[in-house]
Design a protein around this motif. Structure first.
Motif, PDB file in Angstrom:
ATOM      1  N   GLN A 172      -3.167   4.270   1.349  1.00 36.38           N
ATOM      2  CA  GLN A 172      -3.946   4.248   0.113  1.00 36.38           C
ATOM      3  C   GLN A 172      -3.738   2.900  -0.568  1.00 36.38           C
ATOM      4  OE1 GLN A 172      -2.981   7.241  -2.788  1.00 36.38           O
ATOM      5  NE2 GLN A 172      -4.896   6.930  -3.920  1.00 36.38           N
ATOM      6  N   ALA A 173      -4.829   2.241  -0.864  1.00 36.99           N
ATOM      7  CA  ALA A 173      -4.756   0.907  -1.460  1.00 36.99           C
ATOM      8  C   ALA A 173      -4.318   1.003  -2.921  1.00 36.99           C
ATOM      9  CB  ALA A 173      -6.107   0.212  -1.349  1.00 36.99           C
ATOM     10  N   ARG A 174      -3.507   0.059  -3.341  1.00 32.91           N
ATOM     11  CA  ARG A 174      -3.100  -0.014  -4.741  1.00 32.91           C
ATOM     12  C   ARG A 174      -4.158  -0.732  -5.585  1.00 32.91           C
ATOM     13  NH1 ARG A 174       2.577   0.580  -4.976  1.00 32.91           N
ATOM     14  NH2 ARG A 174       3.076   2.255  -3.505  1.00 32.91           N
ATOM     15  N   GLN A 175      -4.854  -1.669  -4.952  1.00 31.90           N
ATOM     16  CA  GLN A 175      -5.903  -2.430  -5.617  1.00 31.90           C
ATOM     17  C   GLN A 175      -6.898  -2.899  -4.566  1.00 31.90           C
ATOM     18  OE1 GLN A 175      -3.905  -5.678  -7.498  1.00 31.90           O
ATOM     19  NE2 GLN A 175      -3.134  -6.542  -5.587  1.00 31.90           N
ATOM     20  N   ALA A 176      -8.034  -3.315  -5.011  1.00 35.56           N
ATOM     21  CA  ALA A 176      -9.070  -3.765  -4.083  1.00 35.56           C
ATOM     22  C   ALA A 176      -8.673  -5.090  -3.461  1.00 35.56           C
ATOM     23  CB  ALA A 176     -10.406  -3.887  -4.815  1.00 35.56           C
ATOM     24  N   VAL A 209       0.857  -1.190   0.000  1.00 33.83           N
ATOM     25  CA  VAL A 209       0.000   0.000   0.000  1.00 33.83           C
ATOM     26  C   VAL A 209       0.891   1.236   0.000  1.00 33.83           C
ATOM     27  CG1 VAL A 209      -1.943  -1.119   1.184  1.00 33.83           C
ATOM     28  CG2 VAL A 209      -0.127  -0.036   2.515  1.00 33.83           C
ATOM     29  N   GLY A 210       0.306   2.353  -0.429  1.00 32.98           N
ATOM     30  CA  GLY A 210       0.971   3.632  -0.257  1.00 32.98           C
ATOM     31  C   GLY A 210       0.725   4.141   1.146  1.00 32.98           C
ATOM     32  N   ARG A 211       1.746   4.652   1.807  1.00 41.16           N
ATOM     33  CA  ARG A 211       1.569   5.066   3.207  1.00 41.16           C
ATOM     34  C   ARG A 211       2.389   6.309   3.492  1.00 41.16           C
ATOM     35  NH1 ARG A 211       6.228   4.106   2.592  1.00 41.16           N
ATOM     36  NH2 ARG A 211       7.489   2.306   3.130  1.00 41.16           N
ATOM     37  N   LYS A 212       1.896   7.077   4.458  1.00 44.79           N
ATOM     38  CA  LYS A 212       2.567   8.278   4.950  1.00 44.79           C
ATOM     39  C   LYS A 212       2.214   8.428   6.417  1.00 44.79           C
ATOM     40  CE  LYS A 212       3.080  11.715   2.246  1.00 44.79           C
ATOM     41  NZ  LYS A 212       2.875  12.912   1.384  1.00 44.79           N
ATOM     42  N   MET A 213       3.228   8.778   7.246  1.00 40.64           N
ATOM     43  CA  MET A 213       3.034   8.813   8.690  1.00 40.64           C
ATOM     44  C   MET A 213       3.409  10.190   9.233  1.00 40.64           C
ATOM     45  SD  MET A 213       4.724   6.359  11.642  1.00 40.64           S
ATOM     46  CE  MET A 213       3.835   4.906  11.107  1.00 40.64           C
TER      47      MET A 213
END
Length: 577
Positions: A156-160, A112-116
């Motif tokens: 943020q999901a890359r795919q379902a 997944v895309g991530r930011k903290m």
């Protein structure tokens, strides 16, 4: 003059009024020059247009925009996995609250895309990545030290599909096998109390030394209470941040407080804040650090941590030491004990102390025995209340020194120094023994003349002689022969009066050739002789003769160097000395 000024004003009134109407109030004045003529008005440089705090902090704007756009919030707890279903490109916010400092690992089951963000500020964290494995997707995060506070994790999901998020209060490398191995590292300190400095040195780590960095935690021991123990490096960082850094404002963009500790470049000297009790200094690969502005008459706890650069900054406690920051007192010498002392030091001078014992009857003198380890030429001075009472001549071999006129309970200082600047390089250590009795209990008595003589040399043998010991106790002698290398036949570089002369140990030394031990001979002139066999023509040898008691340590005579002739016509060829 007033009429002329008025006329000029009327002539320029149209353009002047138009200009004045567009100028600030501070510039709406006419300036007269020194000659009475009009000067051009001074226009200030246009300054920056003030903006609001939100406009100045672009990162905070983006953070608040994320909060506004993502209303799907999920609470995240340590050691409690979360299972959710995400649609393609769907965004999700996870909120994790920590009450204490701890290593933190966040695992994702899919990429997944991530930011903290940390503590509801614009501090964007950039954690290290966890090595992918079974059930661990690419992009999983690890914080070696997560401080107390709120962590906002935007995903943020890359795919379902289904997503599992797991927050663990542990480091992914905590099962590294070497962490359970015994690892001894010594911390050495040197106090410079007048300068309020302390020099700290330590040994290199044996665990992947090429990838190991070091951090030093310095804690001042206040009053008589015990220090606050830290279970790990993260707890020390948490206490240090709470002590030194106030709560960050919403527009702070300085990154994680831990980055400020690890990101500081290593320096040879570090100034400590005397008003704080806890300090953390990271030195990179450097294995020494100078600490300044310490408080005298205080005790400090030093904890050395290793930071493994190849294992997501895994931290481990390497060594601990408690240091009293006071003026260093001279080392006290013990009676009847042979002590190895360092005499190099700054300016080639070191000071030691000894006390005259209170015995019955009171001692009338003190005896001192000195053995310069490398055969270097040194002097010794004895001082009483800063006054010199005894000053010896320069000596380079085992020497006795008698000190008369002593009183019980008096304390003296013993100061060593090289005889000249050239000797300062080799004059590093000396063996010293102190006694108030006529004989040393565990050491044999050497004669006044401790020279060893080369009496006769043949092709492959040599006969040596020496004066016997005046000691009436049971005594024996050992003759030890070392082979001098052909490329270096200098006796100065090979002599070592401080080696362990026990037979089992001396045979382990480099270039050992031959050894024999025997009882003393009964002779009227008290002269001892011995013939050394199986010598090679053209070779050079270093010979030690030691006197040995049945119980105690041996003492060496002065060393002898033997040079064998390279030519030998027959077995009867002899050389006399």
């Amino acid at each position: 003059m007033p009429g002329l000024v008025l006329l000029l004003v009327l002539l320029l009134s149209g353009s002047l009024l138009a200009e004045i109407s567009h100028m600030p109030l501070a510039s709406n004045r006419i300036i007269m020059g020194p000659s009475g003529q009009l000067s051009s008005p001074v226009h200030p440089m246009p300054g920056p247009v003030p903006t609001s705090a939100t406009a100045r902090c672009q990162k905070l704007q983006r953070y608040r925009k994320l909060l506004k756009d993502i209303d799907d919030v999920e609470d995240l707890y340590v050691d409690v996995p979360v299972h959710i279903a995400l649609e393609g490109r769907q965004k999700k916010r996870f909120v994790l609250n920590l009450n204490a400092s701890t290593p933190l690992t966040i695992l994702f089951s899919v990429t997944v895309g991530r930011k903290m963000y940390y503590n509801q500020t614009a501090n964007v964290l950039r954690p290290a990545a966890v090595t992918p494995g079974p059930g661990i997707a690419v992009g999983s995060l690890v914080l070696p030290c997560a401080l107390p506070g709120q962590y906002d994790l935007f995903v943020q999901a890359r795919q379902a599909g289904a997503l599992k998020v797991d927050a663990l209060a542990e480091h992914p490398q905590q099962s590294w096998p070497l962490l359970n191995e015994t690892h001894r590292i010594h911390i050495r300190t040197h106090n410079r109390v007048r300068k309020r400095q302390m020099v700290v040195k330590w040994d290199r780590s044996k665990f992947d030394y090429h990838a190991m960095h070091y951090c030093l935690v310095i804690q001042r021991m206040v009053t008589a209470s015990l220090r606050n123990p830290f279970d790990n490096f993260c707890q020390a960082v948490g206490a240090y941040v709470e002590q030194n850094h106030p709560k960050a404002s919403g527009c702070s963009t300085g990154g994680s407080p831990l980055d400020l500790i690890w990101g500081s470049p290593p320096k040879r000297e570090r100034r400590l804040n005397p008003r704080h009790n806890l300090h953390i200094v990271c030195t990179g690969k450097r294995r020494q650090q100078v600490l300044r502005r310490l408080l005298p008459k205080n005790s400090y706890q030093l904890d050395l941590y290793g930071v493994h650069q190849s294992r997501q900054n895994l931290t481990m406690l390497l060594s601990s030491s408690q240091v009293s920051f006071n003026r260093t007192q001279p080392m006290a010498l013990r009676q009847q004990s042979l002590t190895l002392l360092k005499i190099g030091g700054q300016h080639g001078m070191q000071v030691y102390s000894f006390k005259v014992p209170q015995t019955e009857p009171p001692p009338a003198y003190m005896r001192h025995l000195f053995l310069p380890c490398s055969g270097s030429e040194i002097r010794v001075n004895l001082l009483r209340q800063r006054n010199e009472v005894v000053r010896s001549d320069a000596f380079y071999r085992p020497t006795y020194l008698r000190q008369d006129g002593v009183q019980p309970g008096e304390r003296y200082l013993m100061r060593f120094e090289p005889s000249n600047e050239d000797e300062a390089v080799r004059a590093q250590k000396v063996l010293v023994a102190v006694s108030s009795e006529h004989l040393f209990r565990d050491l044999p008595e050497l004669p006044l003349n401790i020279s060893v003589f080369n009496v006769r040399t043949r092709c492959n043998r040599a006969t040596i002689a020496w004066n016997g010991s005046p000691d009436e106790r049971d005594l024996s002698y050992c003759i030890i022969v070392f082979n001098l290398p052909q490329r270096n036949r200098s006796v100065v570089d090979s002599t070592n009066y401080c080696m362990d002369f026990v037979p089992k140990q001396v045979m382990q030394y480099k270039n050992f050739q031959w050894m024999t031990c025997r009882e003393r001979q009964q002779s009227a002139d008290n002269i001892e002789t011995e013939t050394i066999l199986n010598l090679m023509p053209g070779s050079s040898y270093l010979v030690y003769v030691t006197a040995n008691l049945s119980m105690g340590k041996p003492l060496p005579y002065q060393t002898l160097t033997i040079h064998m002739s390279s030519q030998c016509l027959d077995g009867s060829h002899e050389s006399y000395y």
